[in-house]
Motif scaffolding. Structure first.
Motif, short mmCIF file in Angstrom:
data_model
loop_
_atom_site.label_atom_id
_atom_site.label_comp_id
_atom_site.label_asym_id
_atom_site.label_seq_id
_atom_site.Cartn_x
_atom_site.Cartn_y
_atom_site.Cartn_z
N ALA A 112 9.40 60.51 15.65
CA ALA A 112 8.85 59.23 15.20
C ALA A 112 8.00 59.39 13.95
CB ALA A 112 8.02 58.59 16.31
N ARG A 113 7.48 60.59 13.70
CA ARG A 113 6.52 60.78 12.63
C ARG A 113 7.11 61.26 11.32
NH1 ARG A 113 2.04 64.59 14.74
NH2 ARG A 113 1.18 64.15 12.72
N TYR A 114 8.15 62.06 11.38
CA TYR A 114 8.61 62.73 10.18
C TYR A 114 9.90 62.11 9.66
CZ TYR A 114 4.96 65.94 11.44
OH TYR A 114 3.74 66.47 11.75
N ASP A 115 9.89 61.77 8.39
CA ASP A 115 11.00 61.05 7.77
C ASP A 115 12.35 61.72 7.99
OD1 ASP A 115 9.43 58.98 6.86
OD2 ASP A 115 9.04 59.94 4.92
N ASP A 116 12.37 63.05 8.00
CA ASP A 116 13.64 63.77 8.19
C ASP A 116 14.33 63.36 9.49
OD1 ASP A 116 12.15 65.06 6.26
OD2 ASP A 116 12.64 67.06 6.93
N TYR A 117 13.54 63.05 10.50
CA TYR A 117 14.09 62.77 11.83
C TYR A 117 14.12 61.29 12.19
CZ TYR A 117 12.83 67.71 12.35
OH TYR A 117 12.70 69.06 12.18
N LYS A 118 13.35 60.48 11.48
CA LYS A 118 13.16 59.08 11.89
C LYS A 118 14.45 58.30 12.03
CE LYS A 118 8.55 57.92 10.25
NZ LYS A 118 7.80 57.15 9.27
N ARG A 119 15.30 58.36 11.03
CA ARG A 119 16.51 57.53 11.06
C ARG A 119 17.36 57.81 12.29
NH1 ARG A 119 19.67 54.05 8.93
NH2 ARG A 119 21.85 54.34 8.47
N GLU A 120 17.64 59.08 12.55
CA GLU A 120 18.44 59.44 13.73
C GLU A 120 17.73 59.04 15.02
OE1 GLU A 120 19.96 63.46 13.88
OE2 GLU A 120 20.08 63.48 11.69
N PHE A 121 16.43 59.22 15.03
CA PHE A 121 15.65 58.88 16.22
C PHE A 121 15.70 57.38 16.49
CE2 PHE A 121 11.35 58.12 18.22
CZ PHE A 121 11.67 58.66 19.46
N TYR A 122 15.52 56.58 15.45
CA TYR A 122 15.54 55.13 15.64
C TYR A 122 16.90 54.64 16.11
CZ TYR A 122 10.90 54.92 13.59
OH TYR A 122 9.55 55.08 13.34
N ILE A 123 17.96 55.28 15.66
CA ILE A 123 19.31 54.93 16.14
C ILE A 123 19.43 55.27 17.62
CG2 ILE A 123 21.76 55.54 15.95
CD1 ILE A 123 21.23 55.88 12.88
N LEU A 124 18.87 56.40 18.03
CA LEU A 124 18.90 56.84 19.42
C LEU A 124 18.10 55.90 20.34
CD1 LEU A 124 19.59 59.13 21.49
CD2 LEU A 124 17.44 60.21 20.77
N CYS A 125 17.04 55.31 19.80
CA CYS A 125 16.11 54.52 20.60
C CYS A 125 16.62 53.11 20.87
CB CYS A 125 14.74 54.47 19.93
SG CYS A 125 13.91 56.06 19.93
N THR A 126 17.67 53.04 21.65
CA THR A 126 18.16 51.74 22.10
C THR A 126 17.24 51.25 23.22
OG1 THR A 126 19.54 52.75 23.79
CG2 THR A 126 20.55 52.39 21.60
#
Length: 135
Positions: free
Chosen positions: A99-113
């Motif tokens: 949730a904090r680091y831009d490198d991971y955010k996009r994939e994480f937000y897609i995962l967070c259904t």
């Protein structure tokens, strides 16, 4: 670890961790209701981290270690974890980074259904109650 002990007001420090974690937990639920799932899970991580740190302070009469790794905090607390709880703590720890680091955010937000987040909110609630019972 004994050389790191400081004279602290244990009750005051534990109370601080618990009060702030309860606020974070309520904010997590509000974010869930507003469909901000990534930040919701981030605060779920923070609330469990603070709870584990409160337990550490209570048990060890010293300040909690500087780590966000929930499994490590449980280990330092000498908690007996089931394999399921161990896995959950590892996964919930990842919510902090994702949730904090831009490198991971996009994939994480897609995962967070909604479905994914609902499952993890329930897991966070379960772990939260388990640890709170030990305080």
């Amino acid at each position: 670890m004994d050389e790191q002990k400081f004279d602290i007001d244990v009750d005051k420090v534990v109370k601080h961790w618990i009060e702030t974690l309860d606020d974070d937990y309520e904010t997590m639920l509000s974010l869930y209701n507003s469909k901000s799932y990534g930040w919701c899970l981030f605060l779920g991580h923070i609330s469990i981290e603070k709870l584990l740190k409160a337990y550490f302070v209570l048990k060890n009469k010293t300040h909690a270690p500087f780590t966000h790794n929930l499994y490590r905090l449980a280990e330092l607390n000498k908690l007996e974890l089931s394999e399921e709880f161990s896995d959950w703590l590892d996964k919930i720890t990842s919510f902090n980074l994702n949730a904090r680091y831009d490198d991971y955010k996009r994939e994480f937000y897609i995962l967070c259904t909604k479905e994914f987040t609902t499952i993890w909110i329930e897991n966070i609630k379960t772990i939260r109650l388990w640890i709170k019972q030990m305080l």
